[in-house]
Scaffold this motif. Structure first.
Motif, PDB file in Angstrom:
ATOM      1  N   THR A  65      -7.847  16.863  23.052  1.00  0.00           N
ATOM      2  CA  THR A  65      -8.238  17.224  22.368  1.00  0.00           C
ATOM      3  C   THR A  65      -8.143  18.956  22.206  1.00  0.00           C
ATOM      4  O   THR A  65      -8.013  19.351  23.177  1.00  0.00           O
ATOM      5  CB  THR A  65      -9.505  16.634  21.709  1.00  0.00           C
ATOM      6  OG1 THR A  65     -10.332  16.413  22.723  1.00  0.00           O
ATOM      7  CG2 THR A  65      -9.110  15.204  21.769  1.00  0.00           C
ATOM      8  N   PHE A  99      -9.093  10.276  13.888  1.00  0.00           N
ATOM      9  CA  PHE A  99      -9.228   9.861  15.147  1.00  0.00           C
ATOM     10  C   PHE A  99     -10.550   9.240  16.036  1.00  0.00           C
ATOM     11  O   PHE A  99     -10.417   8.918  16.588  1.00  0.00           O
ATOM     12  CB  PHE A  99      -8.922  11.324  16.151  1.00  0.00           C
ATOM     13  CG  PHE A  99      -9.039  11.341  17.891  1.00  0.00           C
ATOM     14  CD1 PHE A  99      -7.928  11.405  18.621  1.00  0.00           C
ATOM     15  CD2 PHE A  99     -10.017  12.410  17.931  1.00  0.00           C
ATOM     16  CE1 PHE A  99      -8.845  10.931  20.181  1.00  0.00           C
ATOM     17  CE2 PHE A  99      -9.761  11.822  19.419  1.00  0.00           C
ATOM     18  CZ  PHE A  99      -9.698  11.174  19.949  1.00  0.00           C
ATOM     19  N   HIS A 126      -5.060  15.945  19.624  1.00  0.00           N
ATOM     20  CA  HIS A 126      -5.805  15.400  18.498  1.00  0.00           C
ATOM     21  C   HIS A 126      -6.496  16.641  18.406  1.00  0.00           C
ATOM     22  O   HIS A 126      -7.326  16.923  19.201  1.00  0.00           O
ATOM     23  CB  HIS A 126      -6.688  14.397  18.549  1.00  0.00           C
ATOM     24  CG  HIS A 126      -6.146  12.937  18.179  1.00  0.00           C
ATOM     25  ND1 HIS A 126      -5.380  12.697  17.387  1.00  0.00           N
ATOM     26  CD2 HIS A 126      -5.902  11.813  19.677  1.00  0.00           C
ATOM     27  CE1 HIS A 126      -4.906  11.124  18.098  1.00  0.00           C
ATOM     28  NE2 HIS A 126      -4.597  11.702  19.377  1.00  0.00           N
ATOM     29  N   ALA A 175      -5.630  11.171  25.549  1.00  0.00           N
ATOM     30  CA  ALA A 175      -6.075  12.190  24.542  1.00  0.00           C
ATOM     31  C   ALA A 175      -5.884  13.402  25.132  1.00  0.00           C
ATOM     32  O   ALA A 175      -7.401  13.371  25.520  1.00  0.00           O
ATOM     33  CB  ALA A 175      -6.828  11.557  23.684  1.00  0.00           C
TER      34      ALA A 175
END
Length: 180
Positions: A23, A64, A53, A21
């Motif tokens: 971010t 999320f 995200h 992920a």
């Protein structure tokens, strides 16, 4: 396109991480740039392992954040310590997303371009306050030379040009006994 935005996550996917992920602050231009970098720099077979995200530190009421609490065994925070007023929020996000598995770790790398005095409180104050601890910490320059971590150098008069040549690298883990 910003070169390097999302680089840590892209490299994690290249070397075979099962799930990545990436971010950043939840602003569409930032997330669009990261997404474009993922699409440009990852082979299509590795893209499925990567999700981009938006995440504002210490905000956990998003889909999320709610779905990924305590999910990640490795967290990389790169160049996130230049805003001391955000240290607590950043550290709380680390704790939120870090798996409770005892082998889980947070890896932090930060330059001293805004000054050592802005970076040091994260490790010295914030980390222990949120229930994390420093497992290892040192400084490294671009040539790979290492030296011990210091909260201050040269009595606080560290030469600006010299300090910009160095980064701090740290490995954090959950405290054996959580903070009160």
């Amino acid at each position: 396109m910003c070169i390097g935005v999302g680089l840590g996550g892209i490299m994690s996917a290249i070397v075979g991480a099962d799930e990545v992920a990436i971010t950043d602050y939840p602003a569409p231009p930032i997330l669009e740039t990261i997404t474009a970098n993922v699409e440009t720099n990852l082979p299509s077979k590795r893209r499925a392992a990567v999700a981009v995200h938006g995440h504002q530190w210490n905000v956990f009421d998003t889909p999320f954040a709610a779905a990924h609490a305590h999910r990640y065994t490795r967290i990389l925070a790169a160049d996130c310590l230049w805003m001391p007023y955000e240290h607590e929020n950043l550290a709380k996000s680390m704790v939120h997303f870090l798996s409770k598995d005892t082998s889980s770790r947070v890896f932090v790398i930060a330059g001293f371009h805004t000054g050592r005095a802005k970076v040091a409180p994260f490790f010295e104050e914030t980390v222990p306050e949120v229930g994390l601890e420093v497992e290892e910490i040192y400084e490294m320059n671009a040539e790979g030379k290492r030296r011990p971590w210091a909260t201050e150098r040269d009595g606080g008069r560290e030469d600006v040009g010299e300090r910009k040549k160095w980064c701090v690298l740290a490995r954090l883990r959950r405290c054996a006994s959580p903070a009160p």
